[in-house]
Design an enzyme around this catalytic site. Structure first.
Site, short mmCIF file in Angstrom:
data_model
loop_
_atom_site.label_atom_id
_atom_site.label_comp_id
_atom_site.label_asym_id
_atom_site.label_seq_id
_atom_site.Cartn_x
_atom_site.Cartn_y
_atom_site.Cartn_z
N THR A 44 6.06 12.61 7.58
CA THR A 44 5.51 13.57 6.52
C THR A 44 4.06 13.55 6.58
OG1 THR A 44 5.28 11.81 5.07
CG2 THR A 44 7.29 13.07 4.78
N SER A 88 -6.06 6.36 0.07
CA SER A 88 -4.98 7.19 0.00
C SER A 88 -4.91 8.23 1.21
CB SER A 88 -5.14 8.45 -1.12
OG SER A 88 -4.43 9.49 -1.19
N LYS A 89 -3.43 8.65 1.47
CA LYS A 89 -3.31 9.55 2.54
C LYS A 89 -4.26 10.86 2.63
CE LYS A 89 0.87 10.40 4.15
NZ LYS A 89 2.13 10.63 4.30
N ARG A 90 -4.63 11.30 1.43
CA ARG A 90 -5.54 12.47 1.18
C ARG A 90 -7.05 12.08 1.46
NH1 ARG A 90 -1.37 12.24 -2.64
NH2 ARG A 90 -2.67 11.32 -4.08
#
Length: 495
Positions: free
Chosen positions: A19, A263-265
């Site tokens: 993902t 975070s991935k963001r």
């Protein structure tokens, strides 16, 4: 145990979901599993958890494989390699999960739960209001056949819940030591959705069991699920599906700015960012290994082989690790210096071509690049910096950087440049030392030290106030081109 006992067959796994772009926290987990397997001469299983059709993508799957290859983290079983426990993509193992779920229900370890989302929410809210734990309250735990039939007649669908034991769960975490979780804090949980799709809570332990994983090394965010998985393992052992419960080790959080978990963001979390900026795989892995592990008290820079030789879970710290981009760049710079010059020149090649290079392909001079490469290697922190550092060699004229021009071209710079030009014209252009003496002498005539005297010359020739060693750069650029650029700068100053 911190490391497996000699002769034991260590089997670890790295099991990401496809993902989005891989992130550095995921890479750190892969690295620690890989290093642990290699240190113990064990097996790394690369498994893809792609049961979420709404979020998983083939593009992300290919990115995962490409990223592992780029990093040099090879795997012993998994996609493209195969192995005795294939397939290694969960989307291809659905029959296995259905069979195990049926065995759990038939054995009384799991049961159908007909509670609706609204009912669950209402009961949780009531429990919280009363100061009680708000986990599942066991409403459907012991339904009779008649009650089940009544729910079915109502048209209710059901999920499958695993039946947690009524006693506390105690286990020894390889990083955090002994942990005990009371039964009221870990209630019965779902393992199969109402549509029949298995949940992570089922497929992950089942695959670990069938693939005979001995050590589960994963992020701290999954620590709370460990008692559930241990209970499920015990059931799987009793059913003959699993042989033993693996040892668990939970790696510390990687923190970003503001004391928040990375975070991935977060922009700095993306592995692609580091590839695009020109981090060496060795440099990035060296830095990521320090996020929760220590090579030694007085050494931060080491090779991958040295890491493998020393990697011990006893040296993994349970405290959160802070991601420091400046330190990552500094360690990468050290790895750039460790390359031989031919390897460095080859590593820079992508940034010497389109779309990174602003010069025409026919203007690239391999001989000039070969001459400047040793000087560039001692200066750049990431490979992408090479483009701006050498563009003065391959562009028809230097870039114009207004800030650099304003900083270097002070009052009197035209007079200094005229003097410097005259002395440079008379200098020996096969000797950087001779070119340095020429600029030094020009500076002395104008009451300036070398640092002040060379600044206008550097900006006139390279376009920037900061760059590679000036006098070696002048020699490689050549007398005619260098003096023509000084003339152009003089013309601009006097316009």
């Amino acid at each position: 145990m911190a490391n497996a006992t000699p002769g034991s067959a260590v089997r670890v796994r790295f099991c990401p979901s496809p993902t989005g772009n891989p992130h550095v926290g995921l890479v750190r987990t892969a690295l620690f599993n890989w290093a642990f397997a290699r240190h113990n001469k064990g097996t790394l299983v690369f498994r893809i958890e792609d049961t979420d059709a709404a979020r998983d993508s083939e593009e992300s799957y290919e990115q995962l494989l490409d990223s592992m290859r780029w990093l040099g983290l090879d795997w012993d079983e998994g996609p493209e390699v195969g192995g005795p426990h294939a397939p290694y993509r969960q989307s291809q193992r659905m029959d296995i999960y259905r069979d195990v779920a049926a065995k759990l229900v038939d054995g009384g370890y799991a049961y159908p739960c007909y509670c609706t989302t609204e009912e669950l929410d209402a009961r949780r809210e009531a429990a919280r209001a009363a100061g009680r734990p708000s986990g599942y309250d066991g409403t459907c735990r012991d339904l009779t056949a008649e009650q089940k039939q009544a729910y079915e007649a109502e048209g209710r669908s059901h999920i499958i819940r695993f039946r947690m034991p009524d006693e506390a769960t105690t286990f020894t975490d390889l990083v955090r030591g002994e942990i005990t979780v009371q039964a009221e804090n870990v209630t019965d949980y779902g393992i199969v959705r109402a549509n029949g799709a298995p949940l992570y809570t089922l497929v992950n332990p089942v695959d670990d069991a069938l693939m005979e994983i001995t050590h589960v090394l994963r992020g701290e965010d999954l620590l709370s699920s460990t008692p559930r998985q241990i209970a499920l393992y015990k059931a799987l052992i009793e059913l003959g599906v699993a042989k033993e419960i693996p040892a668990f080790g939970h790696l510390p959080y990687v923190m970003g700015e503001g004391n928040k978990k990375l975070s991935k963001r977060d922009p700095q979390a993306s592995l692609n960012l580091y590839r695009e900026r020109g981090f060496l795989p060795e440099g990035l892995l060296n830095y990521l290994s320090l996020l929760g592990w220590s090579f030694s008290a007085d050494q931060d820079v080491f090779t991958i082989d040295q890491m493998i030789a020393k990697f011990d879970l006893a040296d993994v710290n349970s405290n959160p690790a802070r991601f420091d981009l400046k330190k990552a760049e500094a360690i990468n710079a050290d790895h750039i210096r460790m390359l031989d010059v031919q390897a460095f020149a080859a590593a820079c090649e992508p940034w010497l071509k389109a779309p990174h290079a602003p010069w025409a392909p026919e203007d690239f001079d391999p001989a000039a690049w070969a001459a400047i490469a040793p000087h560039a290697q001692s200066r750049v922190k990431v490979l992408s910096e090479i483009t701006d550092n050498v563009d003065f060699l391959f562009l028809p004229e230097p870039v114009f950087d207004e800030a650099s021009w304003t900083k270097a071209m002070k009052e009197g710079s035209d007079a200094l440049l005229r003097t410097a030009r005259a002395k440079l014209e008379a200098a020996d252009w096969s000797s950087p030392e001779s070119l340095k003496e020429a600029v030094l002498a020009a500076g002395e005539e104008h009451g300036l030290k070398l640092g002040k005297a060379q600044a206008p010359v550097r900006v006139a020739v390279t376009g920037r106030t900061v760059g590679l060693p000036l006098f070696e750069s002048l020699e490689i650029l050549g007398k005619d081109r260098a003096l023509a650029r000084v003339d152009a700068a003089l013309a601009k100053l006097t316009a």
